[in-house]
Design an enzyme around this catalytic site. Sequence first.
Site, PDB file in Angstrom:
ATOM      1  N   GLN A  91       4.958   2.201  -3.262  1.00  0.00           N
ATOM      2  CA  GLN A  91       3.866   2.719  -4.070  1.00  0.00           C
ATOM      3  C   GLN A  91       3.637   4.217  -3.839  1.00  0.00           C
ATOM      4  O   GLN A  91       2.556   4.730  -4.083  1.00  0.00           O
ATOM      5  CB  GLN A  91       2.575   1.940  -3.778  1.00  0.00           C
ATOM      6  N   ARG A 108      -0.888  -3.994 -10.656  1.00  0.00           N
ATOM      7  CA  ARG A 108      -2.344  -3.949 -10.833  1.00  0.00           C
ATOM      8  C   ARG A 108      -2.839  -5.242 -11.470  1.00  0.00           C
ATOM      9  O   ARG A 108      -4.027  -5.531 -11.440  1.00  0.00           O
ATOM     10  CB  ARG A 108      -2.762  -2.784 -11.749  1.00  0.00           C
ATOM     11  N   ASP A 116      -4.838   5.420   6.207  1.00  0.00           N
ATOM     12  CA  ASP A 116      -4.540   4.578   5.048  1.00  0.00           C
ATOM     13  C   ASP A 116      -3.561   5.314   4.124  1.00  0.00           C
ATOM     14  O   ASP A 116      -3.509   6.543   4.109  1.00  0.00           O
ATOM     15  CB  ASP A 116      -5.845   4.277   4.308  1.00  0.00           C
ATOM     16  N   GLU A 117      -2.784   4.559   3.341  1.00  0.00           N
ATOM     17  CA  GLU A 117      -1.866   5.130   2.344  1.00  0.00           C
ATOM     18  C   GLU A 117      -0.947   6.179   2.979  1.00  0.00           C
ATOM     19  O   GLU A 117      -0.734   7.267   2.417  1.00  0.00           O
ATOM     20  CB  GLU A 117      -2.648   5.752   1.176  1.00  0.00           C
ATOM     21  N   LYS A 156      -4.277  -4.802   2.562  1.00  0.00           N
ATOM     22  CA  LYS A 156      -4.099  -3.711   3.531  1.00  0.00           C
ATOM     23  C   LYS A 156      -5.438  -3.101   3.942  1.00  0.00           C
ATOM     24  O   LYS A 156      -5.647  -2.798   5.119  1.00  0.00           O
ATOM     25  CB  LYS A 156      -3.155  -2.645   2.984  1.00  0.00           C
ATOM     26  N   THR A 157      -6.357  -2.915   2.975  1.00  0.00           N
ATOM     27  CA  THR A 157      -7.655  -2.332   3.316  1.00  0.00           C
ATOM     28  C   THR A 157      -8.425  -3.264   4.237  1.00  0.00           C
ATOM     29  O   THR A 157      -9.055  -2.828   5.213  1.00  0.00           O
ATOM     30  CB  THR A 157      -8.472  -2.049   2.039  1.00  0.00           C
TER      31      THR A 157
END
Length: 595
Positions: free
Chosen positions: A250, A553, A219-220, A33-34
């Site tokens: 998330q 993770r 973002d997020e 995503k980043t």
Amino acid sequence: MTGTFEDLNDKQKEAVFFGDGPLLIVAGAGSGKTKTLTSRLAYLISEKKISPERIVAITFTNKAAGEMKERVSKILSYNNKSPKEPFVGTFHSFGAGILRKDGNVFGRNKYFSIFDGDDSGRLVKNIIKNINLEKKLPSPLFFIKEISRIKNELLNPEDYFSGKDGEIVKMVFYEYEKKLQENNAFDFDDLIEKVVRIFKTKPQILLEYQKRYDYILVDEYQDINTSQYWMIKLLVERHNNINVVGDDSQSIYMFRFSDFRNFLNFERDWPGAKTVFLEQNYRSTKNIIESSSRLIAHNLSGNKKELWTKNDEGSFVQVIEHEDEFVQADFIVDKTRDFLKNNMSVGILFRTNAQSRALEQVFVEYGIDYDLFGAVSFYERKEIKDILAALRLVSNPLDQISFERMEKSFGKRAAAQIKEKILGALGLSPSETIGLFIESSGLFELIKKEYPNYQKRYENISELIYFAQQFDSLEKFLEKISLASPLEMTNKRRKKKNYSGANLMTVHLSKGLEFDVVFISGVNEGLLPHQRSFFTSDELEEERRLMYVAMTRAKKELFINFYGVPSRFLFELPPEKTAFSGDRPLNEEERFIEY
């Protein structure tokens, strides 16, 4: 299209090369995503020829902002010091910039202090102390949380304070706001809430910012709260060029008033929005992906994604039962030592900070290096806070809370003398100002006299001076520190000492990170999910999202550990993808818990 974007997959390209208008990128864990958001930013500048300063890219952490700046710089090959560059930073840094210019709306000048939680706590305690009521008052923490709720959820105090303790809370709230103004200060929540108030009540100021920016990237997005939502919504309503990326699976910050329904309602809020799903995972093995996906599928709310990966099947997810927390810690530390010898990164995650105690004890016994994230952060250490209080007073002489801290640390008479000396030397650089304060206060001598670990405290001060040397402006230095992430200074120290130990942290702090090997500690009923979540389905689903974040993770190996009563989440994992180690199988009738 330039070769810069050739390594994107088809779905990522669909998002990056989108035209104008609202864009929602639903990005599963480990799906890049980043990289996608950064490439989108680079595309707007290099291909659509949007002037960089007309773009805002908002992240939730300085770490993410730093990564994005670095990646965009590499893609575009432009100098970070160029006068034409996009704003890339956090919600709070963006808001602070607006308030530096327009904070006079609330009676502050541009040199205002930014109060952290400790400063706000001191202010509230002072207010409570001066309220002369017969009935016993709630704790300062109660008031701080309620004040934060009002600001983050944009509540009207007059409407909100109608229930139990309502009038007392209202009294404290208004006095708190008055004292902030007297101190020429904003608290952390103000950096967004006050900006929204400006946008809603000063249309000419709002129009100025709407005309300044053509594209807003966030973002997020699943973690935004009400005030952040309105900051963005008001900013983009002139052109609707809003591009957001996130994963509702998330969303784990309900305690900070985030509401993932803002993410789910994106297409309702911006009709005609384009939605792109990123479902290819580049991080984890197939077994980890399938196990975590099976778990999160038990949540009833949220976008349904089908994560997949080209990575190997990998090892089964290990579920291990232990006799108690120390046996669990011994197992985790022993296994960690083996993985570290093979140069594999190790993350050890837990639900609450208190769970680190047994782990730390065993790490010390084994003599294995580790870093504990989320403990007392660098900027919260006493010697650092004393220095920063003095610097804030130089920048903002109205900051009475900082002066009270100096009085507490050095005594009233000495504090007044120190204040006179440091205020009489304006125009020094941040590092020179620190040197003047140390000399004026006799700080090193006091530390050596009071603390056996004085050398460690000297090192902390040296680290602060080293960091301060990178700034010419005291205001910029203080703002950078006020908005710093708890992980930032730890990361700097780790890089300097070529760190190769284990990483201990709560699941909340692990978000956005990845490790070759992950141990989740204490997956017990009552810990994960936490017992406080048993009363509502929304809270229980957030706990499941926490478990999902912890599992995703891991890149290569995942160990889920428990003792006592096993978590209900363990029964939601696919048995064909897990290997269980314990005295009795999880599916024995007397061990199964009906919920």
